[in-house]
Design a protein around this motif. Structure first.
Motif, short mmCIF file in Angstrom:
data_model
loop_
_atom_site.label_atom_id
_atom_site.label_comp_id
_atom_site.label_asym_id
_atom_site.label_seq_id
_atom_site.Cartn_x
_atom_site.Cartn_y
_atom_site.Cartn_z
N ALA A 1 0.82 -1.21 0.00
CA ALA A 1 0.00 0.00 0.00
C ALA A 1 0.85 1.26 0.00
O ALA A 1 0.55 2.23 -0.71
N VAL A 2 1.92 1.29 0.78
CA VAL A 2 2.73 2.51 0.82
C VAL A 2 3.53 2.69 -0.47
O VAL A 2 3.82 3.83 -0.87
N ILE A 3 3.87 1.59 -1.15
CA ILE A 3 4.52 1.74 -2.46
C ILE A 3 3.54 2.36 -3.45
O ILE A 3 3.88 3.30 -4.18
N TRP A 4 2.30 1.85 -3.47
CA TRP A 4 1.29 2.44 -4.34
C TRP A 4 1.09 3.91 -4.00
O TRP A 4 0.94 4.75 -4.90
N LYS A 5 1.08 4.22 -2.74
CA LYS A 5 0.87 5.60 -2.32
C LYS A 5 2.00 6.50 -2.84
O LYS A 5 1.75 7.61 -3.31
N GLY A 6 3.24 6.01 -2.76
CA GLY A 6 4.35 6.79 -3.27
C GLY A 6 4.30 6.98 -4.76
O GLY A 6 4.69 8.03 -5.30
#
Length: 634
Positions: free
Chosen positions: A76-81
């Motif tokens: 999720a945090v990779i997608w967010k970045g």
């Protein structure tokens, strides 16, 4: 989340959560932390992510965080970045996608069950986005590492392979990774992104250390790409893609450099390819690859045995045998008396069996007319050597001692001729002594081969010198450790312009010099000969990882003061002028018209993933860090 400590400035601090002594409460708090982290925009998130990275590196087999949702959180945090550039530009969030991908790679490194959980958590799509160049080469490196681990397991490989672009992009990147790192980091010192520099050196070094680590990371990026491609190479359906001549011919030059000796790199992938019929046919059609494999097989390369395996498999295949035999036989005959290489026992015997069709006698040896005269003679000589060994086993020891003494006399005659300047005569005497010397008198034969190699060097015949020094090194105990032969082969390879092979032999020669026993009249203990040091320095420049990129794009650039501008802000700010593209122009345009969407269950998703489209391979088009960080219009 509730604040877990009065002194902690960050609500829901991961470190405070981990201080909980009650295991049940800690597990519940950690699970909630993983679930909530992607939805929060508070400062200090990088501290928690970097802490998780440290834990993953130190304890990659610990299942605690796997069960609590770390993979879902990292995806999720990779997608967010990738999707939320405004968030990426805040605080130190620019570091988070790198750490998140690294965490995934660490936890999937050893345990197949963890890899299966990671796939179920949806880590592959965001990793593929990083592989495609949606951020920078630094994130590509850790994405490749993670995807390589996931592709290693039979249960998770299909999930990686289902993304059709992975193999194509990996092949393209393997060819261009070194150039990318050079042009987008190494070359322009004053344009280096500060977060890249921090990740490379952990804030502990200056320009020199950054450059050294960048070279190491560039090599790792290429080698990890080859490891990922290697997983595909085990599957016959992917070989037509991998076995394109323009890709295959580049593999021998992808060797990891001296900064990454632990990876088999290109020769490792060639070995996997040669293990399959279709792969052998493609490799046999590229004579330059066979020549490179022969050079590796007769060198101090750590992966020497892999090149030998390739050559043996090509000779055992009736379809490829006579395509490669004239190139392969001279190298393999030189190795026919090597006892072992690492775990490869009786390797020389296996080589001779392949070359002589399981030890067929000379009189009935089948020699195809497609072989040249040199190949035929070498095979006859090898068969005669085997026959001589059989005869000597039945000879009285006294007769063998007489033959050995006679060979010594002739060797001394050769030494006298050499000292008198009669190099041709000396070589002839050493040849005569070799013919007379018993096969099992290995120490004497080592000296004779090495001495004759020195004659060939003076006679400007480096190919013959490589042959004799290789034979001496195979006979020596331990294998490949005869110092004089190492040095002479290094000189011979230099004469042929093969800098890598020359360098590796010179380094091994220096190692032998440093370990020479006291009292050795030829090699002083712990003393590096000046001539060897000069050769190593020369070839270190010749085989420098970035040599071709520097020749193509120019030398390293500094600012006017010869160093980085102290006042320059190279962090995650719009002022930076890096030319590394993070997404193709079509991607950027499409994203401007997309709504960024997030849900706790599914994570960040782009429209093309929902529709199952395949993204085109990344192209460098000069998009700046400002383009990377500016928020998109929704």
């Amino acid at each position: 989340m509730d604040r877990n400590g009065l002194d902690c400035p960050y609500p829901g601090c991961f470190f405070c959560v981990m201080k909980e002594t009650n295991p049940n409460k800690r597990h519940a708090s950690v699970a909630k932390f993983f679930k909530d982290l992607p939805t929060q925009d508070e400062e200090g998130q990088v501290l928690a992510i970097s802490g998780l990275w440290n834990t993953a590196m130190a304890h990659p087999n610990d299942p605690e965080f796997i069960e609590l949702g770390i993979f879902e959180c990292m995806a999720a945090v990779i997608w967010k970045g990738i999707k939320n550039r405004q968030w990426l530009s805040k605080d130190q969030n620019i570091y988070i996608p790198y750490y998140a991908a690294h965490i995934i790679g660490s936890y999937t490194m050893n345990v197949e069950e963890f890899a299966e959980r990671a796939v179920q958590a949806g880590v592959i799509p965001p990793l593929v986005e990083l592989l495609c160049g949606r951020l920078t080469w630094v994130e590509q490196r850790v994405a490749v590492r993670a995807l390589g681990h996931l592709a290693t397991y039979d249960s998770t490989f299909p999930s990686v392979a289902s993304h059709g672009e992975v193999l194509e992009i990996s092949m393209q990147l393997a060819l261009s990774a070194i150039e990318i790192v050079y042009t987008h980091f190494f070359q322009f010192v004053d344009r280096r992104l500060s977060y890249h520099c921090d990740l490379l050196t952990r804030g502990m070094g200056g320009v020199e250390m950054e450059s050294k680590k960048a070279e190491e990371w560039a090599s790792q990026l290429q080698c990890w790409l080859l490891q990922l491609i290697n997983c595909f190479a085990f599957k016959p359906e992917f070989l037509p893609t991998i076995c394109r001549p323009e890709f295959l011919i580049k593999l021998p030059d992808m060797w990891g450099g001296l900064v990454n000796e632990s990876s088999p790199a290109g020769v490792g992938l060639l070995r996997t390819i040669c293990h399959q019929k279709m792969g052998r046919s493609s490799v046999a059609s590229c004579p330059s690859i066979i020549e490179s494999l022969c050079n590796i097989a007769r060198s101090s390369d750590d992966w020497q045995y892999m090149a030998i395996d390739c050559l043996l498999w090509l000779l055992q295949d009736p379809i490829t045998k006579y395509k490669v035999i004239d190139i392969a036989v001279p190298a393999l005959v030189d190795l026919a008396e090597i006892p072992s290489l690492g775990d490869h026992k009786k390797l020389g015997e296996a080589i001779a069996n392949v070359l002589l069709q399981d030890n067929v006698p000379v009189s009935s040896l089948t020699l195809r007319t497609s072989m040249n005269s040199q190949t035929k003679q070498l095979l006859k000589d090898l068969a005669a050597l085997r026959q001589k060994l059989k005869w000597e086993k039945s000879m009285p020891k006294e007769d063998l001692h007489i033959k050995q003494a006679a060979a010594l006399v002739i060797k001394l005659e050769g030494n006298s001729k050499f000292s008198a300047g009669d190099v041709v005569g000396a070589a002839a005497k050493y040849t005569e002594a070799l013919a007379l010397c018993p096969i099992r008198a290995k120490k004497e034969r080592v000296v004779l081969y090495s001495n004759r190699a020195q004659c060939y060097l003076l006679l400007q015949d480096p190919t013959a010198a490589i042959s004799d020094t290789t034979r001496a090194l195979c006979l020596h105990s331990p294998v490949n450790r005869h110092s004089k032969s190492l040095w002479r082969r290094a000189q011979a390879y230099e004469m042929l312009g093969l800098e890598k092979e020359s360098l590796l032999d010179a380094i091994m020669f220096i190692n032998e010099c440093s370990q020479a026993p006291e009292g050795d009249p030829n090699l002083k203990q712990n003393t590096v000969p000046d001539y060897a040091e000069r050769l190593v320095k020369k070839h270190m420049q010749s085989v420098w990882l970035f040599k071709e990129a520097a020749e193509r794009h120019g030398e390293i650039h500094y600012d006017e003061d010869g160093d980085r501008d102290a006042d320059e802000d190279k962090g995650g700010e719009a002022e930076n002028s890096s030319e590394w593209e993070t997404a193709s122009e079509s991607d950027m345009a499409r994203e401007e018209n997309q709504e960024e969407s997030y849900s706790v269950d599914s994570g960040w998703q782009s429209e093309d993933q929902k529709e199952g489209l395949i993204r085109a391979p990344p192209v460098l088009k000069g998009v700046t860090l400002e383009d990377l960080l500016i928020p998109h219009n929704s």
